[in-house]
Design a protein around this motif. Structure first.
Motif, PDB file in Angstrom:
ATOM      1  N   GLN A 145       0.819  -1.197   0.000  1.00  0.00           N
ATOM      2  CA  GLN A 145       0.000   0.000   0.000  1.00  0.00           C
ATOM      3  C   GLN A 145       0.862   1.259   0.000  1.00  0.00           C
ATOM      4  OE1 GLN A 145      -3.181   0.050  -0.272  1.00  0.00           O
ATOM      5  NE2 GLN A 145      -3.625  -2.122  -0.035  1.00  0.00           N
ATOM      6  N   PRO A 146       0.384   2.334  -0.659  1.00  0.00           N
ATOM      7  CA  PRO A 146       1.149   3.569  -0.713  1.00  0.00           C
ATOM      8  C   PRO A 146       0.899   4.469   0.494  1.00  0.00           C
ATOM      9  CG  PRO A 146      -0.810   3.764  -2.065  1.00  0.00           C
ATOM     10  CD  PRO A 146      -0.809   2.379  -1.509  1.00  0.00           C
ATOM     11  N   THR A 147       0.312   3.924   1.577  1.00  0.00           N
ATOM     12  CA  THR A 147       0.003   4.750   2.723  1.00  0.00           C
ATOM     13  C   THR A 147       0.900   4.374   3.891  1.00  0.00           C
ATOM     14  OG1 THR A 147      -1.736   3.189   3.322  1.00  0.00           O
ATOM     15  CG2 THR A 147      -2.367   5.032   1.940  1.00  0.00           C
ATOM     16  N   GLN A 148       0.396   4.487   5.133  1.00  0.00           N
ATOM     17  CA  GLN A 148       1.225   4.250   6.306  1.00  0.00           C
ATOM     18  C   GLN A 148       1.705   2.815   6.406  1.00  0.00           C
ATOM     19  OE1 GLN A 148      -1.014   5.606   9.663  1.00  0.00           O
ATOM     20  NE2 GLN A 148      -0.708   7.768   9.171  1.00  0.00           N
ATOM     21  N   SER A 149       1.030   1.859   5.712  1.00  0.00           N
ATOM     22  CA  SER A 149       1.476   0.467   5.775  1.00  0.00           C
ATOM     23  C   SER A 149       2.734   0.227   4.968  1.00  0.00           C
ATOM     24  CB  SER A 149       0.356  -0.459   5.276  1.00  0.00           C
ATOM     25  OG  SER A 149       0.071  -0.181   3.922  1.00  0.00           O
ATOM     26  N   PRO A 183      23.584   6.205   1.465  1.00  0.00           N
ATOM     27  CA  PRO A 183      22.376   6.847   2.025  1.00  0.00           C
ATOM     28  C   PRO A 183      21.372   7.229   0.931  1.00  0.00           C
ATOM     29  CG  PRO A 183      24.273   8.335   2.120  1.00  0.00           C
ATOM     30  CD  PRO A 183      24.801   6.991   1.733  1.00  0.00           C
ATOM     31  N   GLU A 184      20.108   6.805   1.124  1.00  0.00           N
ATOM     32  CA  GLU A 184      19.070   7.129   0.140  1.00  0.00           C
ATOM     33  C   GLU A 184      17.713   6.833   0.770  1.00  0.00           C
ATOM     34  OE1 GLU A 184      18.165   6.548  -4.611  1.00  0.00           O
ATOM     35  OE2 GLU A 184      19.643   5.298  -3.588  1.00  0.00           O
ATOM     36  N   THR A 185      16.674   7.540   0.279  1.00  0.00           N
ATOM     37  CA  THR A 185      15.311   7.334   0.760  1.00  0.00           C
ATOM     38  C   THR A 185      14.592   6.331  -0.139  1.00  0.00           C
ATOM     39  OG1 THR A 185      15.220   9.572   1.650  1.00  0.00           O
ATOM     40  CG2 THR A 185      13.115   8.448   1.277  1.00  0.00           C
ATOM     41  N   HIS A 186      13.912   5.341   0.478  1.00  0.00           N
ATOM     42  CA  HIS A 186      13.178   4.320  -0.267  1.00  0.00           C
ATOM     43  C   HIS A 186      11.846   4.038   0.417  1.00  0.00           C
ATOM     44  CE1 HIS A 186      16.245   3.152  -3.128  1.00  0.00           C
ATOM     45  NE2 HIS A 186      17.136   2.999  -2.162  1.00  0.00           N
ATOM     46  N   GLN A 187      10.884   3.537  -0.364  1.00  0.00           N
ATOM     47  CA  GLN A 187       9.711   2.916   0.235  1.00  0.00           C
ATOM     48  C   GLN A 187      10.188   1.664   0.977  1.00  0.00           C
ATOM     49  OE1 GLN A 187       7.441   5.762  -0.639  1.00  0.00           O
ATOM     50  NE2 GLN A 187       6.203   3.988  -0.086  1.00  0.00           N
ATOM     51  N   LEU A 188       9.558   1.361   2.105  1.00  0.00           N
ATOM     52  CA  LEU A 188      10.002   0.244   2.947  1.00  0.00           C
ATOM     53  C   LEU A 188      10.005  -1.071   2.172  1.00  0.00           C
ATOM     54  CD1 LEU A 188      10.867  -0.973   5.619  1.00  0.00           C
ATOM     55  CD2 LEU A 188       8.446  -1.031   6.315  1.00  0.00           C
ATOM     56  N   ASP A 189       8.931  -1.331   1.381  1.00  0.00           N
ATOM     57  CA  ASP A 189       8.873  -2.613   0.681  1.00  0.00           C
ATOM     58  C   ASP A 189       9.944  -2.699  -0.392  1.00  0.00           C
ATOM     59  OD1 ASP A 189       7.761  -0.801  -1.097  1.00  0.00           O
ATOM     60  OD2 ASP A 189       6.246  -2.211  -1.843  1.00  0.00           O
ATOM     61  N   GLY A 231       4.188   8.913  -6.768  1.00  0.00           N
ATOM     62  CA  GLY A 231       2.855   8.666  -6.253  1.00  0.00           C
ATOM     63  C   GLY A 231       1.859   8.153  -7.267  1.00  0.00           C
ATOM     64  N   ALA A 232       2.317   7.733  -8.446  1.00  0.00           N
ATOM     65  CA  ALA A 232       1.410   7.106  -9.407  1.00  0.00           C
ATOM     66  C   ALA A 232       0.969   5.746  -8.869  1.00  0.00           C
ATOM     67  CB  ALA A 232       2.100   6.956 -10.762  1.00  0.00           C
ATOM     68  N   HIS A 233      -0.267   5.382  -9.126  1.00  0.00           N
ATOM     69  CA  HIS A 233      -0.812   4.130  -8.618  1.00  0.00           C
ATOM     70  C   HIS A 233      -0.820   3.078  -9.722  1.00  0.00           C
ATOM     71  CE1 HIS A 233      -2.345   5.575  -4.681  1.00  0.00           C
ATOM     72  NE2 HIS A 233      -2.352   6.740  -5.314  1.00  0.00           N
ATOM     73  N   ASP A 267      -7.262  -6.544  -5.154  1.00  0.00           N
ATOM     74  CA  ASP A 267      -6.904  -5.425  -4.283  1.00  0.00           C
ATOM     75  C   ASP A 267      -5.403  -5.181  -4.276  1.00  0.00           C
ATOM     76  OD1 ASP A 267      -9.541  -5.012  -3.515  1.00  0.00           O
ATOM     77  OD2 ASP A 267      -9.402  -6.511  -1.911  1.00  0.00           O
ATOM     78  N   ILE A 268      -4.682  -5.817  -5.162  1.00  0.00           N
ATOM     79  CA  ILE A 268      -3.227  -5.711  -5.176  1.00  0.00           C
ATOM     80  C   ILE A 268      -2.819  -4.454  -5.926  1.00  0.00           C
ATOM     81  CG2 ILE A 268      -1.081  -6.865  -5.785  1.00  0.00           C
ATOM     82  CD1 ILE A 268      -2.635  -9.463  -5.908  1.00  0.00           C
ATOM     83  N   GLY A 269      -1.828  -3.744  -5.388  1.00  0.00           N
ATOM     84  CA  GLY A 269      -1.339  -2.553  -6.054  1.00  0.00           C
ATOM     85  C   GLY A 269      -0.170  -1.950  -5.317  1.00  0.00           C
ATOM     86  N   ALA A 270       0.369  -0.866  -5.870  1.00  0.00           N
ATOM     87  CA  ALA A 270       1.483  -0.171  -5.241  1.00  0.00           C
ATOM     88  C   ALA A 270       1.525   1.247  -5.770  1.00  0.00           C
ATOM     89  CB  ALA A 270       2.800  -0.887  -5.525  1.00  0.00           C
ATOM     90  N   ALA A 271       2.265   2.092  -5.068  1.00  0.00           N
ATOM     91  CA  ALA A 271       2.493   3.465  -5.501  1.00  0.00           C
ATOM     92  C   ALA A 271       3.968   3.642  -5.813  1.00  0.00           C
ATOM     93  CB  ALA A 271       2.054   4.456  -4.434  1.00  0.00           C
ATOM     94  N   THR A 272       4.269   4.564  -6.733  1.00  0.00           N
ATOM     95  CA  THR A 272       5.654   4.811  -7.126  1.00  0.00           C
ATOM     96  C   THR A 272       6.363   5.670  -6.088  1.00  0.00           C
ATOM     97  OG1 THR A 272       4.969   6.722  -8.438  1.00  0.00           O
ATOM     98  CG2 THR A 272       5.134   4.615  -9.574  1.00  0.00           C
ATOM     99  N   ASN A 273       7.688   5.480  -5.980  1.00  0.00           N
ATOM    100  CA  ASN A 273       8.485   6.256  -5.034  1.00  0.00           C
ATOM    101  C   ASN A 273       8.982   7.544  -5.680  1.00  0.00           C
ATOM    102  OD1 ASN A 273      10.587   5.510  -6.721  1.00  0.00           O
ATOM    103  ND2 ASN A 273      11.469   4.033  -5.279  1.00  0.00           N
TER     104      ASN A 273
END
Length: 828
Positions: free
Chosen positions: A15-19, A63-69, A120-122, A129-135
């Motif tokens: 999920q592209p939110t807090q999860s 050092p770099e910022t990433h989505q957790l997954d 943030g593209a979906h 219900d499977i999906g993801a958002a771009t970093n």
């Protein structure tokens, strides 16, 4: 298509939110356990795992910022460790504890014009219900996607959504989707997916396109000669990229040297193409190589009648996103001949190598190194016993070698948020060697034809795309080609050894300079216009061409679109025609060195109807006027009809004309619910005037062509797929010369009536091709068995007239080319 969804969607959805929060990965060298401890201290993340999990393997991060997954997928890509994200908690567990076999789908979403990653593209898997958002770079990753075909939908605020239908998700290879979105506020390029055996043969199923016979893949577009097609790879013009190029038809070959393991989506244009394309008369095939998987090393092996393939791809290291993709292929027939499994008088060998290396950097853009190469050989000995001669080629001893190569270095750089710069330096070479001797009536082997043709070009090109606003975009570029050549052509006239002479003998260089600019403007959400100009300058003879292009598209209804396109296009002839030598009493000269470009004006109307989300109808009336065509004065000859005339030393003039007009019709259902189909119909007329000013049918005026192709896939057991595909083609016959029978019988060869060129037409042909396939998806490998049969109905292929020494008469040579092929492929 129904898939077996035996999992909890909540657990497997990225999920592209807090999860799935963003985290700051520190610069670090040490063990994975220490790295996770460091992240726990600096982020509000807790990692939980049992003693069954070993985290003592070494890691090295900057050092770099990433989505957790995304971070976890990269960290554990070579480990048997799975994870589950639940809010700020991450549970790690052995990967083999999960019973279902699934796969990863990942990729990047970018702006179509600027190539900037969209944050943030979906990306969602339709029907789930499977999906993801771009970093922040536009990258996304979707875990544990069930095995079967899926349709993906990509959405981003302010952009038109894009549907990517029926992508195969298999067990052995990760799926990589690179998606370009158009900002929401000319002619649509036909998209080609490179999953078939031969891209050129697939293109012949499009409306307006025909081919010669099952043995050759020459692409004939709307009645134009195959030589009128421009081949491009990674944005660079390349030589004819076929095995045994120019063997039967100039512009054709046996099959393309690109393995389908490497191809990404490519563009195929049949008329009025955009301003960035030059030196083309009939169409453009702009092919692209995909990037290798930057996370996981993957391998593919394939064996079949056409060749043995081995492909490998993966990351260079875990410290960067750099990747490699390499494929090598060797002919099965050549291998079996080398091992003496086949005893044959004609030996055929071919091999090819293709690769692409991709090196993204943090600040300097992306560098890519790519290359292709092929080596082909063919030889056959003459028949010494004259009582065994049937046709003329039985008296021939020949050897031939063909090689094609191209190597390019590409640099893509995004400047700000609105400008994209794409530059390439490349070199390409084609080397054709051909030596044929003929046994004369005294049973002596004599020189008959010799060709040594080495040609190539060094290319430097750069284009800049700037997006001024959501409505206005402009692309401007320059192409510089340094041409070099070393050619030696010798041949007899009508197989008479006393006429053996030199047609071309020259070594040298020249240059071709091209420049273009094209603007695109959207008047609103439904009307879009394009306009541009292409310029070419040929330094060998100081000729140039200025070519305006324009188009407009109007979406009159969400399901109906009208379009109009115009383009002036021009093309050079192959270099040997400029360099031909003619002997006179006072010496030799080059009669055709100053030939100008052949030019054509293309006009295309289009009406596109979307019947359903997956079905469309497209109708395209068109008209093409060709002029400045090289012709031989007082003769029916015209370069419009070029087939296998490799050297000409008769003086030519740019005084010929031609017309092609017709209607193309396409009904297409994209792959959905496990099946697809496409029906095309083309009705056309192709006429020309040669050096004698008489209007005639062109050689390629087949009048009509109809295609129907379709396929169905069936789920078998849990993860296996059985597929059935077929293609049926019905097209008119190629046009030919009548014979002068009395002269032909006297000379024991076909003597053509030049004054009645292409007056006769061969019978129409019906071809049926069938493919059966069975895919078996296992946890760590996928196996595919396929049976392909080309020309299942055994339709005969007719050639020119030949003198038959057995019957002492002339007859049209006719063969049945039925090509069965069994293939096995394994992905792991």
């Amino acid at each position: 298509m129904a898939c077996l969804l035996n999992y909890s969607a909540r657990e497997l959805t990225a999920q592209p939110t807090q999860s799935n929060p963003s985290i700051q990965v520190p610069g670090f060298q040490g063990t994975a356990e220490a790295l996770l401890d460091s992240i726990e201290k600096n982020e509000r993340i807790t990692f939980s795992y049992s003693s069954a999990i070993s985290l003592d393997f070494p890691v090295d991060y900057e050092p770099e910022t990433h989505q957790l997954d995304y971070f976890l997928e990269h960290l554990f890509k070579e480990q048997s460790i799975a994870y589950k994200i639940s809010g700020e908690k991450v549970l790690l567990f052995p990967a083999d504890t999960s019973p279902e076999v699934t796969q990863v789908v990942k990729g990047r979403v970018i702006d179509q014009q600027t190539k900037v990653g969209l944050i943030g593209a979906h990306v969602i898997v339709q029907g789930t219900d499977i999906g993801a958002a771009t970093n922040s770079h536009g990258d996304f990753i979707i875990h544990k996607v069930p095995l079967c075909r899926h349709t993906f939908k990509v959405m981003y605020v302010g952009y038109k959504p894009r549907i990517i239908p029926e992508i195969m998700v298999g067990s052995a290879k990760q799926v990589v989707l690179n998606v370009e979105l158009e900002e929401d506020v000319v002619e649509e390029a036909r998209r080609y997916a490179g999953g078939f055996d031969d891209p050129a043969r697939l293109a012949s199923s499009f409306a307006g396109v025909t081919y010669g016979n099952p043995q050759d893949n020459a692409i004939i577009i709307r009645g134009n000669a195959p030589k009128g097609l421009l081949w491009r790879l990674e944005g660079i013009e390349i030589p004819n990229p076929n095995h045994f190029p120019e063997g039967n038809v100039i512009g054709g070959g046996l099959f393309t040297i690109f393995s389908n393991q490497l191809l990404a989506d490519s563009d195929f244009f049949t008329g009025a193409f955009p301003a960035e394309y030059g030196n083309a008369l009939s169409g453009v095939f702009d092919m692209k190589l995909r990037n290798g998987n930057s996370d996981v090393r993957e391998y593919t092996f394939q064996a079949g009648m056409m060749g043995l393939d081995f492909a490998t791809e993966g990351p260079f290291s875990t410290r960067s996103n750099a990747s490699y993709l390499i494929n090598y292929r060797y002919s099965t027939l050549g291998l079996m001949t080398d091992l003496q499994f086949i005893d044959t008088e004609q030996e055929i060998r071919y091999q090819d190598l293709s690769f692409k290396l991709n090196f993204p950097t943090r600040k300097a853009g992306t560098f890519g190194l790519w290359g292709i190469g092929s080596l082909d050989g063919l030889d056959e000995a003459e028949e010494q016993d004259s009582t065994q001669w049937k046709y003329e080629y039985d008296r021939m001893d020949f050897e031939a070698g063909f090689s094609v190569g191209a190597l390019g270095l590409n640099h893509k750089y995004i400047l700000g948020k609105s400008t994209f710069i794409n530059s390439t330096a490349a070199v390409s070479v084609q080397d054709i060697w051909y030596d044929m001797d003929r046994v004369d009536d005294n049973l002596t082997l004599r020189d008959n034809e010799y060709i040594q043709s080495l040609s190539g070009q060094l290319t430097l090109t750069s284009k800049v795309n700037h997006k001024f606003s959501a409505r206005f975009n402009q692309t401007t570029g320059i192409i510089w080609n340094y041409l070099f050549y070393d050619m030696d052509f010798k041949a007899t006239t009508n197989d008479d050894p006393d006429t053996y002479q030199t047609y071309v003998a020259e070594q040298g260089n020249s240059q071709l300079v091209q420049a273009f600019t094209q603007a695109q403007y959207s008047f609103g959400p439904t009307v879009k216009a394009t306009g541009g100009v292409h310029f070419q300058y040929f330094m060998l003879n100081d000729n140039y061409s200025v070519e305006p292009r324009a188009g407009i598209s109007w979406e009159v209804h969400p399901r109906h679109r009208l379009s109009f396109g115009y383009g002036r296009h021009s093309q050079l002839e192959d270099l040997q025609y400029y360099l031909g030598v003619r002997e006179t009493e006072t010496g030799s000269y080059q009669p055709n060195k100053n030939l100008d470009f052949t030019r054509a004006d293309h006009f295309v109307l289009g009406y596109d109807v979307r019947l359903t989300p997956n079905t469309r109808i497209k109708i395209e009336p068109y008209y093409q006027y060709l002029f400045d065509v090289p012709v031989i004065p007082d003769s029916s000859f015209s370069m419009i009809n070029l087939r296998d005339e490799r050297y000409i030393n008769e003086p030519m003039r740019n005084e010929g004309t031609g017309e092609n007009y017709g209607v193309d019709f396409t009904l297409e259902k994209f792959l959905s619910d496990g099946y697809y189909y496409m029906a095309t119909a083309s009705v056309f007329d192709s006429r020309y005037k040669g050096g004698d000013g008489v209007e005639r049918d062109t050689r390629y005026n087949r009048k009509y062509a109809f295609n129907f192709l379709g396929g169905k896939e069936f789920n078998v057991k849990e993860n296996n797929i059985f597929g059935v595909n077929a293609r049926l083609t019905y097209m008119g016959g190629e046009r030919t010369y009548p014979l002068l029978w009395e002269e032909s019988m006297q000379q024991k060869r076909a003597v053509l009536d030049e004054s009645r060129a292409f007056e006769h037409s061969l019978d129409g042909s019906i071809f049926l091709d069938v493919t059966l396939s069975y895919r078996m998806n296992h946890r760590h490998a996928a196996h595919v068995l396929a049976l392909q049969v080309k020309n299942l109905l055994g339709a005969p292929t007719k050639y020119d007239y030949e003198y038959n020494y057995e019957t002492n008469t002339l007859e049209r040579e006719e063969t049945v080319i039925l090509l069965p092929s069994i293939n096995y492929k394994v992905e792991f």
